[in-house]
Design a protein around this motif. Sequence first.
Motif: not given
Length: 403
Positions: A67-76, A122-129
């Motif tokens: 339900q949560v594994f490696a998902r961008d969006t989950v129920s908190l 890791p940074r190289h994967q999320h690439q968020r500024a």
Amino acid sequence: MNAHLARLCHLAAQPSRRIIGLMSGTSLDGLDVALCRLTGHGPGTRLELEQFRTVPYDEDTKGRIRQVFARDTVSLEYLTLLNPWLGQLHAAMILDCLQAWGISPQEVDLIASHGQTIYHAPRHQHQRADFDLNATLQLGDGDHVAVHTGIITLSDFRQKHIAAGGEGAPLAAYGDFLLLSSPDEERLLLNLGGIANFTYLPRADGDATAAFSTDTGPGNTLLDATVRAHFPDLAYDEDGRLALAGRVHEGLLAALLDHPFFAAPLPKTTGPELFSAAYLAEAQQRSATEALSLEDILATLAELSAVGVARAMQAAFPDRPAPAAVYASGGGAHNPALLAALQRQLPAARFATTDVLGVSGDAKEAILFAVLANEAVAGQPVAIGAGRQRVPAVGMGKVSFPG
Ligand SMILES: Nc1ncnc2c1ncn2[C@@H]1O[C@H](COP(=O)(O)OP(=O)(O)OP(=O)(O)O)[C@@H](O)[C@H]1O
Ligand SMILES: CC(=O)N[C@H]1[C@@H]2OC[C@@H](O2)[C@@H](O)[C@@H]1O[C@H](C)C(=O)O
């Protein structure tokens, strides 16, 4: 002094400790439980694996994690509930193992709990500024493990690694160096889990500075996901039968390899967030191989895992051949299709499993966390990979008391 703290200090001063190491990896097959007797610490550490068991996850547990594994969006709310639930599940699994082995919790000194990785960023994967940092998240809170077993528990090993400049993984080098380095040969320890990684151990006694570990790309994760998509009741391609019946498709392989991860500098880490069904589907689309047979896709994915390993080894040893002595561990070491692909990609390598070195390949990752806990309590931070970026010399693990 707090009685638990006094016990921990007492344990730290003992010549040996009995530690349960726990690992549940990206394959979601179950919880690896390794009961270890660790004598000494640092380069003098000696291991006796007293018991080992993989307690399988049932379908309900796998479903909850997915339900949560490696998902961008989950129920908190779901995530919040899953964290203690997994801690309590792991505690119950430990108690079951101890009962089966005829050992009482009072006879165990420590638990070293990895928890369940649910997202690696890791940074190289999320690439968020907006977030200039590496991050990773493991669930299965240590306080719940400690309270429900009555055993002092160390957990959440990866955060210190990140705080000190690492990516939170692979941590294998620390334990591999202490248990498996040899004065007689330089070694590569190749772990074929959901994600593949290797540790380089120089031929040296006690010289940690050149040792390091890195992920190399997918191990079994894409193979497993593809088999499951076709046969929901199958966890994996047993003995690589389907993959061995297929042929590597060079066009699809090239499309899969056309990703910056494979050229990124070492050490690096990754996870199923990147190596997902979407990544495969996109590569199939680019290479116009959507109609490829399941067997050919699996053969190509096994080759991809092997090429990832070979490329990382070339990057680690740009000026000379990689060490020939390669010791495999992890579930992929049971997959003949993966082993055949590795031998094709690394013709000079002599493959064996870590079992010949006295460390069970199936138990190795769980043992590693027992070693990390032993170091956190009785040892000193080891200067693994000195001078390399992202390989900090730190002790790892947070302490939870049972009361
Ligand atoms: N007999 C076999 N034939 C083919 N593949 C196998 C066999 N036995 C195990 N495997 C593979 O090994 C996987 C389990 O490996 P392992 O337990 O090392 O993964 P993990 O610890 O979850 O991964 P990670 O190291 O990435 O955290 C299975 O999902 C399957 O892909
Ligand atoms: C974030 C995370 O859980 N990573 C795992 C995963 O499984 C294999 C590979 O990816 C490795 O980097 C790591 O585990 C091992 C135990 C490690 O840290 O060495």
